[in-house]
Design a protein around this motif. Structure first.
Motif, PDB file in Angstrom:
ATOM      1  N   GLU A  49       2.356   9.283  -5.775  1.00 12.72           N
ATOM      2  CA  GLU A  49       2.152   8.260  -6.810  1.00 12.72           C
ATOM      3  C   GLU A  49       3.227   7.179  -6.786  1.00 12.72           C
ATOM      4  N   ASP A 102      -1.566   8.155  -0.316  1.00 13.19           N
ATOM      5  CA  ASP A 102      -2.274   9.038  -1.231  1.00 13.19           C
ATOM      6  C   ASP A 102      -1.516  10.352  -1.382  1.00 13.19           C
ATOM      7  N   LEU A 105       0.833  -1.203   0.000  1.00 10.65           N
ATOM      8  CA  LEU A 105       0.000   0.000   0.000  1.00 10.65           C
ATOM      9  C   LEU A 105       0.866   1.250   0.000  1.00 10.65           C
ATOM     10  N   GLY A 106       0.450   2.232  -0.766  1.00 11.89           N
ATOM     11  CA  GLY A 106       1.174   3.488  -0.835  1.00 11.89           C
ATOM     12  C   GLY A 106       0.514   4.559   0.006  1.00 11.89           C
ATOM     13  N   TRP A 130       2.930   4.022  -4.660  1.00 12.26           N
ATOM     14  CA  TRP A 130       1.960   2.993  -5.053  1.00 12.26           C
ATOM     15  C   TRP A 130       2.507   2.040  -6.115  1.00 12.26           C
ATOM     16  N   ASP A 151       0.364  -1.197  -7.389  1.00 12.58           N
ATOM     17  CA  ASP A 151      -0.184  -1.169  -8.745  1.00 12.58           C
ATOM     18  C   ASP A 151       0.427  -2.275  -9.602  1.00 12.58           C
ATOM     19  N   ARG A 196      -7.139   2.119  -6.678  1.00 13.14           N
ATOM     20  CA  ARG A 196      -6.112   2.393  -7.675  1.00 13.14           C
ATOM     21  C   ARG A 196      -6.492   1.820  -9.044  1.00 13.14           C
TER      22      ARG A 196
END
Length: 98
Positions: free
Chosen positions: A24, A21, A18-19, A27, A31, A59
């Motif tokens: 970018e 918010d 998990l990144g 993530w 992703d 995402r």
């Protein structure tokens, strides 16, 4: 019964990716992990894919970018169905990711 393929991802691994918010780059592993599974489904000859989990939909656009088969967005489908039958309030349940 049609043939189908399943990509079962490790939820603990996905959560560890998990990144944050607004960042970018943070993530990229999350992703990429989901994107790779979609690409494997595509390579298997699947006509479309469904991400059957709430968490990756945060995402969705980043994950499906560059995938050559349609990926069904469960939130979009749910929203359309709710609009069609006149539902104005919806509760979507999920598990805590942290």
């Amino acid at each position: 019964m049609p043939e189908f393929s399943i990509e079962s991802l490790d939820m603990h691994k996905a959560i560890s990716y998990l990144g944050v918010d607004g960042n970018e780059e943070s993530w990229s592993q999350f992703d990429g992990y989901h994107h790779a599974a979609l690409k494997r489904l595509e390579a298997s000859g699947a006509d479309f894919a469904v991400i059957a989990s709430n968490t990756p939909h945060h995402r969705f656009e980043a994950i499906v970018s560059g995938v050559g088969i349609p990926v069904i967005d469960i939130f979009e489908v749910t929203a359309k169905r709710c609009a069609r039958i006149g539902v104005s309030k919806v509760l979507i349940l999920g598990t805590s990711v942290r």
